[in-house]
Design an enzyme around this catalytic site. Structure first.
Site, PDB file in Angstrom:
ATOM      1  N   ASP A 374       0.857  -1.175   0.000  1.00  0.00           N
ATOM      2  CA  ASP A 374       0.000   0.000   0.000  1.00  0.00           C
ATOM      3  C   ASP A 374       0.900   1.234   0.000  1.00  0.00           C
ATOM      4  O   ASP A 374       1.868   1.313   0.769  1.00  0.00           O
ATOM      5  CB  ASP A 374      -0.900   0.004   1.238  1.00  0.00           C
ATOM      6  CG  ASP A 374      -1.981   1.075   1.140  1.00  0.00           C
ATOM      7  OD1 ASP A 374      -2.945   0.862   0.390  1.00  0.00           O
ATOM      8  OD2 ASP A 374      -1.840   2.107   1.825  1.00  0.00           O
ATOM      9  N   LEU A 375       0.604   2.195  -0.896  1.00  0.00           N
ATOM     10  CA  LEU A 375       1.424   3.394  -1.017  1.00  0.00           C
ATOM     11  C   LEU A 375       1.095   4.369   0.109  1.00  0.00           C
ATOM     12  O   LEU A 375      -0.079   4.634   0.408  1.00  0.00           O
ATOM     13  CB  LEU A 375       1.202   4.066  -2.372  1.00  0.00           C
ATOM     14  CG  LEU A 375       1.561   3.234  -3.616  1.00  0.00           C
ATOM     15  CD1 LEU A 375       1.280   4.037  -4.886  1.00  0.00           C
ATOM     16  CD2 LEU A 375       3.024   2.808  -3.578  1.00  0.00           C
ATOM     17  N   ASP A 416      -4.467   2.633  -4.458  1.00  0.00           N
ATOM     18  CA  ASP A 416      -3.010   2.572  -4.374  1.00  0.00           C
ATOM     19  C   ASP A 416      -2.534   1.268  -3.748  1.00  0.00           C
ATOM     20  O   ASP A 416      -1.459   1.201  -3.157  1.00  0.00           O
ATOM     21  CB  ASP A 416      -2.475   3.761  -3.556  1.00  0.00           C
ATOM     22  CG  ASP A 416      -3.060   3.804  -2.143  1.00  0.00           C
ATOM     23  OD1 ASP A 416      -3.997   3.028  -1.853  1.00  0.00           O
ATOM     24  OD2 ASP A 416      -2.588   4.622  -1.331  1.00  0.00           O
TER      25      ASP A 416
END
Length: 506
Positions: A374-375, A416
């Site tokens: 996950d960004l 994301d």
């Protein structure tokens, strides 16, 4: 009007037949006048049909009406009738008008692209009928008039026009709608008149009773066709490039017709010339050479026609092959869209679920690892720089993740969040993914930098796809809780006996 349509044309035909049968009781001059009257009435019926039905293309019917009136004029012999010259002029005009009418109707009923195929079918009918009529009619009459050019030329002129009419009638049934009642009546009239003309030409006697009946009935059929409601519809039939049953039957008859007629033509020659007939060598041209040329023409036209159908089959096979390839490409594209993210080109959640199901189904020790990524900070990029810049960043990072996990499978789960399945060395892959996520990118004139949090799960520790996603998500949240920009590995907790009791993160 419906009741009139139902009774008008059969009433005219039946009434005309009754008049014809009554005319047989008259002496010969009276029968000629009756024949002329029937033909004139048929012409008037055609004009009445034009006025009543108002066809869009009336030229065909007007030519037929003119031909019928000319036929009627030829039978008005006697002191008050036309002389021999006018009689021949009226007869030739009648043949020309009726033949032109048939050609016009065939042209109207043919599609522009099908005129060549219909013309070839008509030529085959002409040569086929010539081959069949030669030993019985054409050959004997030519043998009798061979040394008299004018009678031979006149006979040839009328023969050619008759054959053209017959061919046009056959093509009309092929090119037009075969269920059109007007077409059926016109074709039946043409065939009946051809039989009567051929029998009369082969005989050296005055017209017999059945000749007169056939001529009257044939012309009455034309008038009845003009009174039928379908006369105004120049309907088109099946595609001439398809081998329908009618066309297949036509080709089969033509193939078998010529050898049969050739044998019949040879029988009189084998018996030798009859009394008053020239020796075989003197009439060999019209009794043997011309029939051979006609047969050769039929064979050549049949080969050409079958070649056209063969070329059509090849064209349609290529078109079908192209359509199948296009359909396969479309199917592959739809399948790709169903299993891939449209923005990054990576696999989507459906592709990941399928890959996880396959991996979990393998024996333990050969399942690999699942990494959920996950960004961090991606929402701020979208909020400050806009979604187009965020999309560019996702595309760039997706390409980098794919290169790092080249021996595994990378998927974008949405937003994301990414997932990676690798066969081994999950920790090394996770470290490279973290470094790739932290690389600065110049997007939209602005330097953009984010980080990533990764949850790592050994697939040997789960027994279902749902369990794998749940445990990897637990590890991902542990990485975020640890300060982000790092990875955490999910590990099961066991009791003293080695049984799993809970889950934890290492």
């Amino acid at each position: 009007m419906r009741r009139l349509d139902y009774w008008l044309w059969p009433g005219f035909l039946l009434g005309g037949v009754a008049v014809t049968l009554g005319a047989l009781l008259l002496p010969q001059p009276g029968s000629e006048w009756a024949l002329a009257g029937v033909e004139a009435c048929a012409g008037l019926a055609v004009l009445a049909g034009i006025r009543l039905r108002r066809p869009a293309n009336a030229l065909f019917w007007k030519l037929l009406a003119g031909g019928l009136f000319c036929f009627a004029l030829t039978h008005l012999a006697g002191p008050r009738g036309p002389g021999p010259l006018l009689d021949q002029l009226a007869l030739s005009s009648a043949f020309l008008l009726v033949t032109a009418a048939m050609v016009v109707r065939v042209r109207v009923c043919s599609r522009p692209a099908d005129w060549g195929a219909n013309l070839l079918d008509g030529a085959m009918v002409v040569l086929g009928v010539m081959a069949g009529a030669w030993p019985m009619v054409i050959g004997p009459v030519l043998a009798e008039r061979w040394h008299h050019p004018t009678p031979a030329a006149v006979f040839g002129f009328y023969t050619i026009l008759t054959l053209l009419r017959l061919a046009a009638a056959a093509v009309l049934l092929l090119a037009g709608n075969p269920r059109n009642r007007a077409h059926q009546l016109i074709a039946a009239s043409t065939f009946l008149l051809f039989a009567a003309d051929a029998a009369y030409a082969a005989s050296d006697r005055p017209p017999a009773v059945w000749h007169i009946v056939a001529w009257m009935t044939g012309h009455l059929m034309i008038g009845a066709a003009a009174l039928h409601p379908s006369m105004a519809r120049a309907e088109r039939g099946a595609d001439p490039e398809t081998l329908s049953r009618t066309r297949l039957g036509l080709f089969a008859v033509l193939i078998a017709f010529y050898p049969l007629m050739t044998g019949l033509n040879a029988l009189p020659r084998m018996a030798g010339p009859g009394p008053g007939q020239p020796p075989a060598g003197e009439d060999g041209l019209h009794m043997f050479v011309l029939p051979m040329l006609i047969g050769a023409g039929v064979s050549v036209l049949l080969v050409l026609r079958m070649g056209m159908l063969g070329n059509l089959a090849q064209r349609r096979a290529r078109a079908l092959d192209a359509a199948l390839r296009e359909q396969e490409a479309l199917r592959a594209e739809l399948e790709h869209r169903a299993t891939h993210d449209p923005l990054t080109g990576l696999g989507n959640r459906a592709a990941l679920t399928e890959a996880l199901t396959v991996a979990v189904g393998r024996p333990a020790g050969d399942r690999g690892w699942l990494l959920l990524l996950d960004l961090d900070g991606f929402k701020e990029v979208n909020d400050t720089l806009g979604h187009p810049v965020g999309d560019e960043l996702l595309v760039a990072l997706g390409g980098a993740f794919r290169r790092i996990a080249a021996d595994g499978q990378v998927a974008r789960l949405g937003g994301d969040e990414f997932a990676v399945i690798v066969p081994g060395d999950a920790i090394g892959v996770a470290d490279r993914l973290l470094r790739a996520a932290a690389v600065e990118h110049l997007l939209g004139g602005t330097v953009v930098r984010v980080s990533a949090s990764i949850g790592v799960l050994a697939l040997d520790d789960v027994d279902s796809c749902a369990g794998a996603l749940r445990d990897a998500d637990v590890a991902l949240y542990a990485a975020k809780a640890a300060g982000r920009g790092c990875h955490r590995v999910h590990a099961p907790e066991t009791d003293r006996r080695g049984n799993r009791t809970a889950t934890g993160v290492g």
